[in-house]
Scaffold this motif. Structure first.
Motif, PDB file in Angstrom:
ATOM      1  N   VAL A 167       0.880  12.282  -9.634  1.00 38.08           N
ATOM      2  CA  VAL A 167       0.230  13.602  -9.519  1.00 38.08           C
ATOM      3  C   VAL A 167       1.228  14.699  -9.885  1.00 38.08           C
ATOM      4  N   TRP A 168       2.458  14.577  -9.389  1.00 32.67           N
ATOM      5  CA  TRP A 168       3.481  15.583  -9.741  1.00 32.67           C
ATOM      6  C   TRP A 168       3.748  15.576 -11.246  1.00 32.67           C
TER       7      TRP A 168
ATOM      8  N   ALA B 161       0.831  -1.207   0.000  1.00 32.67           N
ATOM      9  CA  ALA B 161       0.000   0.000   0.000  1.00 32.67           C
ATOM     10  C   ALA B 161       0.867   1.260   0.000  1.00 32.67           C
ATOM     11  N   ARG B 162       1.978   1.265   0.741  1.00 33.39           N
ATOM     12  CA  ARG B 162       2.839   2.461   0.759  1.00 33.39           C
ATOM     13  C   ARG B 162       3.492   2.667  -0.599  1.00 33.39           C
ATOM     14  N   ALA B 163       3.933   1.578  -1.257  1.00 32.21           N
ATOM     15  CA  ALA B 163       4.535   1.723  -2.579  1.00 32.21           C
ATOM     16  C   ALA B 163       3.523   2.280  -3.571  1.00 32.21           C
ATOM     17  N   VAL B 164       2.262   1.830  -3.484  1.00 29.21           N
ATOM     18  CA  VAL B 164       1.229   2.331  -4.401  1.00 29.21           C
ATOM     19  C   VAL B 164       0.955   3.802  -4.120  1.00 29.21           C
ATOM     20  N   TRP B 165       0.886   4.189  -2.825  1.00 28.20           N
ATOM     21  CA  TRP B 165       0.568   5.589  -2.479  1.00 28.20           C
ATOM     22  C   TRP B 165       1.674   6.526  -2.948  1.00 28.20           C
TER      23      TRP B 165
ATOM     24  N   LEU C 111      -6.068   5.692  -8.277  1.00 24.80           N
ATOM     25  CA  LEU C 111      -5.326   4.719  -7.477  1.00 24.80           C
ATOM     26  C   LEU C 111      -5.079   3.450  -8.282  1.00 24.80           C
ATOM     27  N   GLN C 112      -6.025   3.069  -9.135  1.00 23.25           N
ATOM     28  CA  GLN C 112      -5.845   1.877  -9.944  1.00 23.25           C
ATOM     29  C   GLN C 112      -4.695   2.056 -10.930  1.00 23.25           C
ATOM     30  N   ALA C 113      -4.564   3.274 -11.480  1.00 21.97           N
ATOM     31  CA  ALA C 113      -3.451   3.514 -12.402  1.00 21.97           C
ATOM     32  C   ALA C 113      -2.118   3.387 -11.677  1.00 21.97           C
ATOM     33  N   ALA C 114      -2.062   3.895 -10.430  1.00 19.35           N
ATOM     34  CA  ALA C 114      -0.817   3.774  -9.667  1.00 19.35           C
ATOM     35  C   ALA C 114      -0.520   2.320  -9.347  1.00 19.35           C
TER      36      ALA C 114
END
Length: 841
Positions: A21-22, A10-14, A83-86
């Motif tokens: 976003v950047w 979860a941390r890697a995805v976030w 989130l799915q794209a990440a």
């Protein structure tokens, strides 16, 4: 239902989503960043100062339009990543896409044992693969979107503005932008301004007082000004007039009048009135502190004190021949040729206040024609307006070098007669002929040849002033050569070289300069030791008087000291080299002292001089104690004396402290010279005596510093330590002398009872008393008590503790210390000091 992902995944995805976003923001709004960076950089570098207000509005409109276009362009292209794209980006970086596999469900074969086991094994393997998930670094791919690197240009401009733009320029630019939108001030018809004025009172520059702004003074406040102060005004508008009765007239323009305050009065201007008191400048005062003394080195030394209400500017000492007091015989019987008085400038401090001055005038007048003749000395100081203050003339004999060799003294007297009047030329030639008659046994041939030339010059005819002065120099050089064979000049050159080298080290001179001065010192030292060798002497004969004990400083030891100084400087240990140079300087001073004693024919034992120095130090400590008591208002005095004495005590405290400090410095320097003359170099007792005197010197230096800083309590501590160390040094000296005279052990002697001036061992009666006292094991503590019970005299018939019963005096002193330390109304510093006295003694 999907199982929750582990925290690591979860941390890697976030983090990957944040990077995406950047990427989206950078890809959409990088033109906006370039426009803003360029605009801010231009403001920071002061673009608003270069264009007009109209141009500034146009530039602001262009920048606003560019910002709006960049916002619209970026808003249309910005898409927020999901989130799915990440998760998909992270999953794509792993082999087998384990994140998607973990979310899969078995559609066929559920319930079959074999199929379920295979499915569970597949899910476990995917879970292990998913543990390797890492955040994906973002990449906005701006290098493709901005091929000409406009973003880098904006970034560089912004960094340059932060590093190099003037401080505050950005704020000024913003203020200039804001001013373009302010409404214009309302135009009002001109109205007459009310009368207004400003005024300043400027004391004369020599008073060092600040200028006073008259408008800041309260209504009715008076003003004290020195005479000669300048009052200047500025009148704005009409209606304000100046009225005054301080000066004879007003100068300057009507709108800017000026006047010089000469007398007390009033000034009126613009409805304000100032009462001004003009204080006349008092004339300065000067006085000699002590009577000038005759020094052995021929230098003129005159301590003085001067004062002025605004500060002394300059001063001078005028030395005039006292013709009425001159013994007008021999060469002085004829009329003296006119000669101008000797004028010497008084030393003045470069910085600080000059209202109260204490200084010392030092001048070398040994070669002046009036040397050793009666003169009068008057001091004069001047203030900033050239007012003079003079002291009463002081009669004295002008110091000059003393010559003990008869021929040298005769040559100096001939020189004095020629400088007195050229009419003495024939008489001087006759005396020179008598002096140089059959000189083979006592005079150098070169010197004889020089004197013969002088005789020829004197007998050739009338002397001109230039030839007379040249002949006087020849006679002086001949007298010095006869007196000490040129040793004094060689020693002077060596001392000057040492002083220059010490000054260079203290001031941080370059290595080349220090090396040059070191070479100069080495050459001067070699020349001095060579001259001693030519005269058949040894440096020990000039430095150490204890020849009978064989303790001498040889030329090799001096060279070793030079080599050690050179080594320390080469290693960069300048502080240690400076300390060794100071030791070398003390050696030079001791050589000077020894030469003077040899020339005068007197020989004073080191123990006698140490005992006298110890007594002087005790007297100085007593005076410091009185000063401390005066400072705290505890000096015992009658009630009538208390009121009158207290009024002048504060004003005299500083002068008394400086006087005690000067006397402490003289004692310390005298002790340093005595240490160099101590016998027994290399013996345990002699080395112990020197160490004790070194510690005494350091304690004296601390006491001197405390006296100059106005701390008598600390000064007394240093003086007590110095007295203790000096007693220990004298004890070691007495023990060494007792060991050198075993045959006299146990024989009491009384100073002055021997028939001759010296006993069997070459000692005087007073010194024999010193030796006997220390052979008996005598020693006293700083309170005057004998530590061994064998008496308290360390010199012949001269007890250190005053009074008939030193032990009783010590007990009384201890009782008094205990009584005072118990009084709670005394200052804490004094009570702490008294407590330390009781602890130590």
């Amino acid at each position: 239902m999907a199982r929750p992902e582990p925290r690591r995944i979860a941390r890697a995805v976030w983090l990957t989503r944040a990077g995406m976003v950047w990427e989206a923001l950078a890809a959409a709004f990088w033109p906006l960043g370039v426009v803003l960076a360029g605009a801010l950089s231009a403001l920071a570098f002061g673009v608003t100062d270069l264009i007009s207000a109209r141009g500034l509005l146009l530039a602001l409109a262009l920048v606003g339009a560019a910002v709006a276009l960049a916002l619209v362009w970026g808003g249309r292209r910005f898409h927020r990543p999901s989130l799915q794209a990440a998760r998909g980006r992270v999953d794509a970086s792993l082999p087998g896409r384990p994140l998607s596999a973990l979310r899969d469900r078995m559609a066929v074969g559920a319930g079959d044992g074999g199929a379920d086991a295979l499915w569970q094994a597949h899910q476990a393997r995917m879970a292990r693969e998913a543990q390797a998930a890492r955040a994906i670094a973002p990449d906005a791919r701006l290098r493709w979107r901005d091929p000409v690197a406009l973003r880098l240009a904006g970034m560089v401009a912004l960094v340059m503005a932060v590093l190099f733009a003037p401080a505050g320029q950005f704020g000024q630019g913003l203020a200039a932008l804001g001013a373009t939108f302010r409404p214009l001030p309302e135009q009002r018809p001109d109205v007459g301004a009310a009368p207004a004025w400003e005024g300043w009172a400027e004391p004369p520059a020599y008073t060092r007082r600040p200028t006073i702004y008259l408008n800041d003074l309260a209504e009715g406040q008076g003003l004290d000004l020195p005479k000669g102060s300048k009052l200047s005004f500025r009148i704005y508008g009409e209606g304000a007039t100046l009225r005054q009765d301080l000066a004879d007239g007003v100068t300057g323009e009507p709108a800017a009048p000026e006047l010089i305050a000469l007398r007390s009065g009033h000034v009126e201007i613009g409805g304000r009135s100032f009462a001004i008191t003009v204080t006349p400048d008092a004339a300065p005062e000067v006085r000699p502190v002590v009577q000038p003394d005759r020094r052995a080195d021929g230098r003129f030394v005159q301590p003085f004190a001067a004062s002025d209400d605004n500060g002394v500017v300059s001063g001078k000492a005028t030395i005039t021949l006292d013709l009425a007091a001159v013994d007008r015989r021999y060469g002085l019987a004829v009329a003296a040729e006119p000669r101008d008085p000797v004028v010497i400038d008084l030393p003045m401090p470069a910085t600080g206040s000059r209202k109260q001055l204490r200084g010392q005038l030092v001048a070398d007048l040994a070669r002046h024609p009036w040397a050793n003749l009666p003169v009068t000395v008057s001091l004069e100081v001047r203030d900033g307006i050239d007012q003079a203050g003079r002291s009463a003339p002081v009669a004295m004999v002008l110091p000059g070098r003393r010559f003990f060799d008869p021929t040298a003294a005769a040559l100096v007297e001939i020189r004095r007669d020629l400088l007195w009047s050229r009419q003495n030329a024939r008489r001087s030639a006759e005396v020179l002929r008598a002096i140089s008659w059959q000189p083979q046994d006592f005079m150098d041939p070169a010197l004889v040849e020089g004197l013969q030339g002088a005789i020829g010059t004197l007998e050739a005819g009338p002397l001109t002033e230039a030839s007379r002065n040249a002949l006087a120099q020849v006679l002086w050089d001949a007298a010095v050569a006869l007196e000490d064979g040129g040793l004094a000049d060689a020693l002077e050159r060596m001392t000057q070289a040492q002083e220059r080298l010490s000054e260079a080290i203290r001031n941080g001179a370059s290595p080349d300069e220090v090396q040059r001065l070191m070479d100069e010192l080495r050459k001067a030292t070699d020349a001095y030791t060579d001259m001693l060798a030519q005269k058949g002497q040894d440096p020990a004969q000039k430095f150490d008087r204890s020849k009978q004990q064989g303790q001498r400083v040889t030329g090799d030891q001096i060279q070793k000291m030079m080599d050690e100084i050179q080594r320390l400087m080469n290693e960069g240990r300048m502080a240690e080299a400076q300390e060794l140079l100071e030791q070398f300087n003390r050696m030079m001073q001791n050589m000077r002292v020894t030469q003077g004693e040899d020339g005068e024919g007197g020989r004073q034992r080191p123990g006698d001089r140490l005992a006298e120095t110890l007594r002087q130090q005790q007297r100085l400590a007593d005076e410091a104690m009185r000063q401390m008591q005066d400072q705290y208002g505890q000096w015992q005095q009658s009630p009538q004396q208390g009121e009158s004495g207290q009024q002048g005590k504060d004003g005299q405290q500083g002068d008394a402290g400086q006087d005690l400090a000067d006397r402490q410095r003289q004692l310390r320097e005298d002790l340093g010279r005595q240490r160099g003359l101590l016998p027994g170099r290399g013996t345990p007792q002699g080395d112990e005596a020197r160490r004790s005197l070194d510690e005494a010197g350091r304690a004296m230096e601390q006491a001197e510093q405390a006296l100059r800083e106005g701390d008598p309590s600390a000064a007394m501590e240093g003086q007590a330590q110095a007295i203790q160390n000096m007693r220990e040094g004298i004890r070691s000296l007495g023990q060494m002398q007792a060991q050198n005279q075993p045959g006299q052990e146990g024989q009491p002697q009384q100073g002055g009872q021997q028939g001759g001036p010296e006993g069997p061992e070459g000692q005087r009666g007073g010194q024999r008393g010193l030796d006997q006292a220390w052979r008996d094991g005598q020693r006293t503590d700083p309170l005057g008590r004998p530590s061994t019970g064998n008496g308290n005299d360390i010199t012949s018939g001269d007890p250190l503790a005053e009074g008939p019963d030193p032990a009783r005096r010590a007990r009384d002193l201890q009782d008094e210390i205990r009584r005072r330390s118990g009084e709670r109304d005394r200052p804490r510093d004094e009570r702490d000091y008294l407590g330390r006295l009781l602890d130590n003694f």
